[in-house]
Write a protein that holds these residues in place. Sequence first.
Motif: not given
Length: 214
Positions: A138-145
């Motif tokens: 997927l061309n989306i930036i994951p923001v992780v927690m």
Amino acid sequence: DAFNLTSTYAYDSNIPSRLEMTCVANNAELQSLEKVNFATGKSRGVAWFVSHCQTQSKREAYVEQLQKHIEVDVYGACGPYSCDDTPFGNKEAVSANNLADCDSRVLNTTYKFYLAFENSLCEHYVTEKLTRMFVHKLNIIPVVMGHEDYKRLLPVGSFIDIRDFDSPMSLADHLKRIDDDDDLYNEYIRRKMAVRCDFPRDVLYECRLCEYLH
């Protein structure tokens, strides 16, 4: 005269309930994506698909603070949006059956960032919230927690970790800076899209359990 064995999500348990994904950077693919503009058509910033509204990780409290500084579109049981009809339809839970369709039809075409926030902060606890971002390209930036060392799992520059920021406001400032800079956004996406993830041989958990016990 007893055995003491563990079988959990943790990779260091005797019989892990899941197999660990291995991800490496593919430099050839990174270079091939140099001229692709992944920001084209992206009209929204941050999306979050969520069905459990009260969690041990208190991710909902973090998102509440984050929303004071940047808009976050919440899909599913804990927010007003649904992907079943349009990106901004009526409130409906995002089920496992239509999640893949939501990813391709909504996330891929509309959003730049996705909140991959775990419901529990436990070592080795990394769920499909993050892994599907890479497996499905997927061309989306994951923001992780989470409590995992994400730099151990994924190449640096292919994701954003909230622990690198001292507050939700500073994270929001960073996301807005990327949103306003297509070159910076594309650099993140190129690094992410050039990641190749592999799973060990696909063996059913029940079979691995029997193999271990025998």
